[in-house]
Design a protein around this motif. Structure first.
Motif, mmCIF file in Angstrom:
data_model
loop_
_atom_site.group_PDB
_atom_site.id
_atom_site.type_symbol
_atom_site.label_atom_id
_atom_site.label_comp_id
_atom_site.label_asym_id
_atom_site.label_seq_id
_atom_site.Cartn_x
_atom_site.Cartn_y
_atom_site.Cartn_z
ATOM 1 N N UNK A 2 0.867 -1.312 0.141
ATOM 2 C CA UNK A 2 0.275 0.026 0.195
ATOM 3 C C UNK A 2 0.869 1.155 -0.032
ATOM 4 N N UNK A 3 1.870 1.338 0.647
ATOM 5 C CA UNK A 3 3.029 2.523 0.616
ATOM 6 C C UNK A 3 3.492 2.594 -0.604
ATOM 7 N N UNK A 4 3.460 1.640 -1.636
ATOM 8 C CA UNK A 4 4.131 1.845 -3.008
ATOM 9 C C UNK A 4 2.694 2.043 -3.754
ATOM 10 N N UNK A 5 1.743 2.193 -3.241
ATOM 11 C CA UNK A 5 0.487 2.521 -4.227
ATOM 12 C C UNK A 5 -0.040 1.225 -5.104
ATOM 13 N N UNK A 6 0.606 0.037 -4.289
ATOM 14 C CA UNK A 6 0.102 -1.198 -4.913
ATOM 15 C C UNK A 6 -1.346 -1.725 -4.027
ATOM 16 N N UNK A 55 5.770 -7.109 -15.980
ATOM 17 C CA UNK A 55 6.626 -6.183 -16.703
ATOM 18 C C UNK A 55 8.108 -5.747 -15.776
ATOM 19 N N UNK A 56 7.939 -6.409 -14.433
ATOM 20 C CA UNK A 56 8.804 -5.867 -13.642
ATOM 21 C C UNK A 56 8.759 -4.647 -12.890
ATOM 22 N N UNK A 57 9.547 -4.068 -12.181
ATOM 23 C CA UNK A 57 9.640 -2.807 -11.509
ATOM 24 C C UNK A 57 10.883 -2.707 -10.821
ATOM 25 N N UNK A 58 11.421 -1.522 -10.962
ATOM 26 C CA UNK A 58 12.910 -1.200 -10.303
ATOM 27 C C UNK A 58 13.843 -2.207 -10.619
ATOM 28 N N UNK A 59 14.461 -2.946 -9.748
ATOM 29 C CA UNK A 59 15.572 -3.713 -9.923
ATOM 30 C C UNK A 59 15.032 -5.402 -10.328
ATOM 31 N N UNK A 60 13.735 -5.450 -10.005
ATOM 32 C CA UNK A 60 13.172 -6.781 -10.298
ATOM 33 C C UNK A 60 12.626 -6.906 -12.006
ATOM 34 N N UNK A 61 13.345 -7.944 -12.639
ATOM 35 C CA UNK A 61 12.917 -8.076 -13.981
ATOM 36 C C UNK A 61 11.209 -8.310 -14.203
ATOM 37 N N UNK A 62 10.902 -8.379 -15.178
ATOM 38 C CA UNK A 62 9.445 -8.958 -15.468
ATOM 39 C C UNK A 62 9.713 -10.510 -15.818
ATOM 40 N N UNK A 63 8.508 -11.134 -15.422
ATOM 41 C CA UNK A 63 8.454 -12.770 -15.464
ATOM 42 C C UNK A 63 7.602 -13.156 -16.450
ATOM 43 N N UNK A 64 7.124 -12.206 -17.428
ATOM 44 C CA UNK A 64 5.977 -12.773 -18.321
ATOM 45 C C UNK A 64 6.317 -13.880 -18.960
ATOM 46 N N UNK A 65 7.411 -14.052 -19.451
ATOM 47 C CA UNK A 65 7.885 -15.355 -20.280
ATOM 48 C C UNK A 65 7.935 -16.474 -19.267
ATOM 49 N N UNK A 102 -0.033 -7.991 -10.745
ATOM 50 C CA UNK A 102 0.298 -9.052 -11.857
ATOM 51 C C UNK A 102 0.979 -8.059 -12.828
ATOM 52 N N UNK A 103 0.813 -6.854 -13.033
ATOM 53 C CA UNK A 103 1.375 -5.874 -14.028
ATOM 54 C C UNK A 103 2.806 -5.823 -13.580
ATOM 55 N N UNK A 104 3.283 -5.771 -12.150
ATOM 56 C CA UNK A 104 4.603 -5.900 -11.703
ATOM 57 C C UNK A 104 5.273 -7.227 -12.376
ATOM 58 N N UNK A 105 4.575 -8.202 -11.960
ATOM 59 C CA UNK A 105 4.888 -9.912 -12.350
ATOM 60 C C UNK A 105 5.350 -9.967 -13.931
#
Length: 109
Positions: free
Chosen positions: A58-62, A74-84, A69-72
């Motif tokens: 919630x602090x991050x607006x999530x 496409x990723x965010x910050x240092x975290x890469x996306x995991x779509x594939x 799901x969008x973060x998972x």
């Protein structure tokens, strides 16, 4: 005659092609496979403040599973996306599970 019919039916049953219906993976399984390495029990071993705990999300607006799901995907910050890695649509399954865990303070039962 009956035994002949039964034999033919058995032969057809054994030779008839069947499709195996695969069940979709569970959110817990997807999380264990792709997320738990960095986010054990909703924590974060890379960046302590970027956990999957409700307060941190919630602090991050999530504030919903769709945002997770969008973060998972496409990723965010240092975290890469995991779509594939997750596969088509599975980011929604894991995000729903993560959101549910966050709502329940990551108490596993």
């Amino acid at each position: 005659m009956l035994s002949l019919i039964m034999s033919v039916m058995l032969a057809l049953a054994l030779l008839w092609p069947t499709e195996t219906l695969a069940l979709p993976p569970s959110g817990a399984d997807l999380f264990d496979l792709h997320c738990a390495g960095c986010h054990p029990n909703g924590g974060n071993i890379i960046r302590r403040g970027k956990t999957l705990k409700l307060k941190a999300l919630e602090k991050q607006g999530i504030n919903n599973a769709e945002a997770i799901a969008a973060i998972a995907r496409a990723g965010i910050g240092q975290m890469s996306g995991y779509a594939e890695a997750l596969g088509e649509g599975n980011e929604v399954i894991v995000a729903d599970w993560i959101w549910e865990q966050a709502q329940n303070a990551w108490i596993q039962g």
